[in-house]
Design a protein around this motif. Structure first.
Motif, mmCIF file in Angstrom:
data_model
loop_
_atom_site.group_PDB
_atom_site.id
_atom_site.type_symbol
_atom_site.label_atom_id
_atom_site.label_comp_id
_atom_site.label_asym_id
_atom_site.label_seq_id
_atom_site.Cartn_x
_atom_site.Cartn_y
_atom_site.Cartn_z
ATOM 1 N N SER A 26 -10.732 -28.784 34.908
ATOM 2 C CA SER A 26 -12.137 -29.052 35.225
ATOM 3 C C SER A 26 -13.030 -28.503 34.111
ATOM 4 O O SER A 26 -12.628 -27.637 33.331
ATOM 5 N N SER A 27 -14.250 -29.009 34.035
ATOM 6 C CA SER A 27 -15.167 -28.600 32.961
ATOM 7 C C SER A 27 -15.563 -27.127 33.064
ATOM 8 O O SER A 27 -16.004 -26.532 32.086
ATOM 9 N N THR A 28 -15.391 -26.510 34.243
ATOM 10 C CA THR A 28 -15.750 -25.100 34.414
ATOM 11 C C THR A 28 -14.591 -24.152 34.113
ATOM 12 O O THR A 28 -14.780 -22.947 34.085
ATOM 13 N N SER A 29 -13.413 -24.701 33.850
ATOM 14 C CA SER A 29 -12.230 -23.883 33.597
ATOM 15 C C SER A 29 -12.329 -23.183 32.244
ATOM 16 O O SER A 29 -12.849 -23.738 31.273
ATOM 17 N N ASN A 30 -11.818 -21.955 32.166
ATOM 18 C CA ASN A 30 -11.766 -21.227 30.899
ATOM 19 C C ASN A 30 -10.644 -21.719 29.996
ATOM 20 O O ASN A 30 -10.676 -21.516 28.790
ATOM 21 N N ASN A 31 -9.610 -22.334 30.592
ATOM 22 C CA ASN A 31 -8.484 -22.866 29.829
ATOM 23 C C ASN A 31 -8.094 -24.198 30.445
ATOM 24 O O ASN A 31 -7.456 -24.239 31.480
ATOM 25 N N GLN A 32 -8.452 -25.281 29.779
ATOM 26 C CA GLN A 32 -8.231 -26.615 30.330
ATOM 27 C C GLN A 32 -6.881 -27.211 29.962
ATOM 28 O O GLN A 32 -6.647 -28.378 30.203
ATOM 29 N N GLY A 33 -6.004 -26.444 29.392
ATOM 30 C CA GLY A 33 -4.694 -26.952 28.987
ATOM 31 C C GLY A 33 -4.634 -27.131 27.479
ATOM 32 O O GLY A 33 -5.650 -27.271 26.801
ATOM 33 N N ILE A 34 -3.432 -27.129 26.965
ATOM 34 C CA ILE A 34 -3.235 -27.134 25.514
ATOM 35 C C ILE A 34 -3.839 -28.375 24.865
ATOM 36 O O ILE A 34 -4.486 -28.291 23.823
ATOM 37 N N PHE A 35 -3.647 -29.554 25.460
ATOM 38 C CA PHE A 35 -4.140 -30.789 24.856
ATOM 39 C C PHE A 35 -5.661 -30.761 24.675
ATOM 40 O O PHE A 35 -6.166 -30.968 23.568
ATOM 41 N N LEU A 36 -6.398 -30.518 25.742
ATOM 42 C CA LEU A 36 -7.866 -30.508 25.650
ATOM 43 C C LEU A 36 -8.372 -29.365 24.777
ATOM 44 O O LEU A 36 -9.330 -29.525 24.017
#
Length: 157
Positions: A26-36
């Motif tokens: 989500s846009s509020t996440s501190n870590n959106q995953g390696i790809f993003l």
């Protein structure tokens, strides 16, 4: 520029055997995953990428969805398989097959090709993974189908 950035990110992550998605994208996440996060980093390093990627891109042309990632991976996999087939040519080869159940408890087989290249070195390459209904009766058919799909002739095995 967006598509090129996505392709380069998918290629790099697949070569490193990294997972693409994160637990919370989500846009509020501190870590959106390696790809993003990788695309975001590329944007910080290159102003041209930053100007067109992620938040600044129209929602329907971000090229970051899991569907796009899988399509790009599929294209890359087919390029690798084609290269392997070119290496094998009409040479004799053997296969190694292993069966297992995946996370959803479905039977699958992994096919590895083994051959001697033109320099005389033994090569082993993972070639395909195939979901099968029954590993006892359809195994030969599935293997033959995979090999035929890529013009690898059974009589060379």
């Amino acid at each position: 520029m967006r598509l090129t950035t996505t392709i380069k990110s998918v290629r790099w992550l697949s070569l490193q055997a990294c997972a693409f998605s994160g637990h919370d994208e989500s846009s509020t996440s501190n870590n959106q995953g390696i790809f993003l996060e990788m695309i975001r980093l590329m944007g910080r390093l290159n102003v041209d990428i930053d100007d067109v990627d992620l938040e600044k891109a129209p929602k329907n042309t971000k090229y970051t969805s899991s569907t796009i990632q899988k399509e790009i991976l599929h294209i890359l996999v087919n390029k690798v398989r084609k290269k392997i087939c070119e290496e094998v040519r009409d040479a004799k080869f053997c296969i190694l097959v292993d069966k297992a159940k995946d996370a959803s408890n479905k039977e699958q087989i992994a096919i590895v090709l083994r051959f001697v290249d033109i320099q005389g070195f033994v090569q082993e390459h993972f070639f395909s993974i195939v979901h099968v209904l029954d590993t006892t009766s359809t195994l030969k058919k599935e293997i033959c189908d995979v090999l035929a799909r890529y013009n690898l002739h059974i009589f060379n095995m």
